[in-house]
Design an enzyme around this catalytic site. Structure first.
Site, PDB file in Angstrom:
ATOM      1  N   TYR A  57       0.839  -1.202   0.000  1.00 42.41           N
ATOM      2  CA  TYR A  57       0.000   0.000   0.000  1.00 42.41           C
ATOM      3  C   TYR A  57       0.876   1.256   0.000  1.00 42.41           C
ATOM      4  CZ  TYR A  57      -3.695  -3.325   1.110  1.00 42.41           C
ATOM      5  OH  TYR A  57      -4.563  -4.384   1.078  1.00 42.41           O
ATOM      6  N   CYS A  58       1.222   1.722   1.170  1.00 46.75           N
ATOM      7  CA  CYS A  58       1.890   3.021   1.287  1.00 46.75           C
ATOM      8  C   CYS A  58       3.334   3.005   0.801  1.00 46.75           C
ATOM      9  CB  CYS A  58       1.782   3.530   2.714  1.00 46.75           C
ATOM     10  SG  CYS A  58       0.035   3.714   3.199  1.00 46.75           S
ATOM     11  N   ILE A  59       4.053   1.899   0.970  1.00 49.32           N
ATOM     12  CA  ILE A  59       5.422   1.826   0.447  1.00 49.32           C
ATOM     13  C   ILE A  59       5.376   1.849  -1.079  1.00 49.32           C
ATOM     14  CG2 ILE A  59       7.488   0.383   0.281  1.00 49.32           C
ATOM     15  CD1 ILE A  59       7.126   1.768   3.039  1.00 49.32           C
TER      16      ILE A  59
END
Length: 179
Positions: free
Chosen positions: A120-122
């Site tokens: 997701y965020c990475i």
């Protein structure tokens, strides 16, 4: 032939929060990842490279709503009071946070990216960094996630290291990264 200007790096720590790290599902190799991030914090400080910690904020009533205990950054992170902190509401650390402007004002052109969650965020932040003209290094052994019904966390991490490397980031082990 003139040499390229030296990169000015910063360490970007993504979503290393109590509720994600110590939630009902344990992150893959959590302690190793935390240890690697703390080693990178130490090396960044030795080189006077900025350390930036980003925290995901969920809507009111969610487990990671602003101000809640699970929303807080991990106490085990070796952060200092003057480290830059940002809050975000989207997977991409640049979306609506002023991160790109902060980096440009500080003349930072390279990010070392670590943290959670890989898929997701990475992933979103690695892709956005390149789109915005920043060079990025993904510490291949300093990001993590949890198993999903479809894939193990190990498979998710290995897939993202392979997919992002070259096209969006340079993947290096935490031990190989220099600031």
């Amino acid at each position: 032939m003139p040499s390229a200007p030296a990169q000015r790096p910063a360490l970007l720590i993504v979503d290393m929060q109590v509720g994600l790290f110590h939630g009902p599902e344990q992150p893959f190799e959590a302690q190793r990842v935390l240890d690697n991030i703390n080693q990178l914090i130490h090396r960044a400080r030795q080189a006077s490279a900025p350390v930036i910690a980003v925290r995901h904020t969920g809507p009111q009533g969610s487990p990671i709503a602003a101000g809640s205990a699970p929303w807080q950054l991990l106490a085990q992170l070796r952060l200092e009071a003057d480290d830059h902190r940002l809050d975000k509401t989207r997977p991409n650390c640049f979306a609506g946070t002023g991160l790109a402007e902060h980096l440009r004002a500080a003349q930072i052109d390279e990010l070392v990216i670590v943290g959670m969650k890989t898929q997701y965020c990475i992933d979103a932040t690695c892709r956005a960094a390149m789109d915005l003209g920043f060079s990025a290094v993904l510490a291949q052994d300093a990001h993590t996630c949890m198993d999903t019904p479809a894939l193990s966390a190990r498979a998710i991490i290995e897939h993202h290291n392979a997919t992002l490397n070259g096209a969006f980031v340079r993947c290096l082990s935490a031990a190989e990264i220099r600031f």
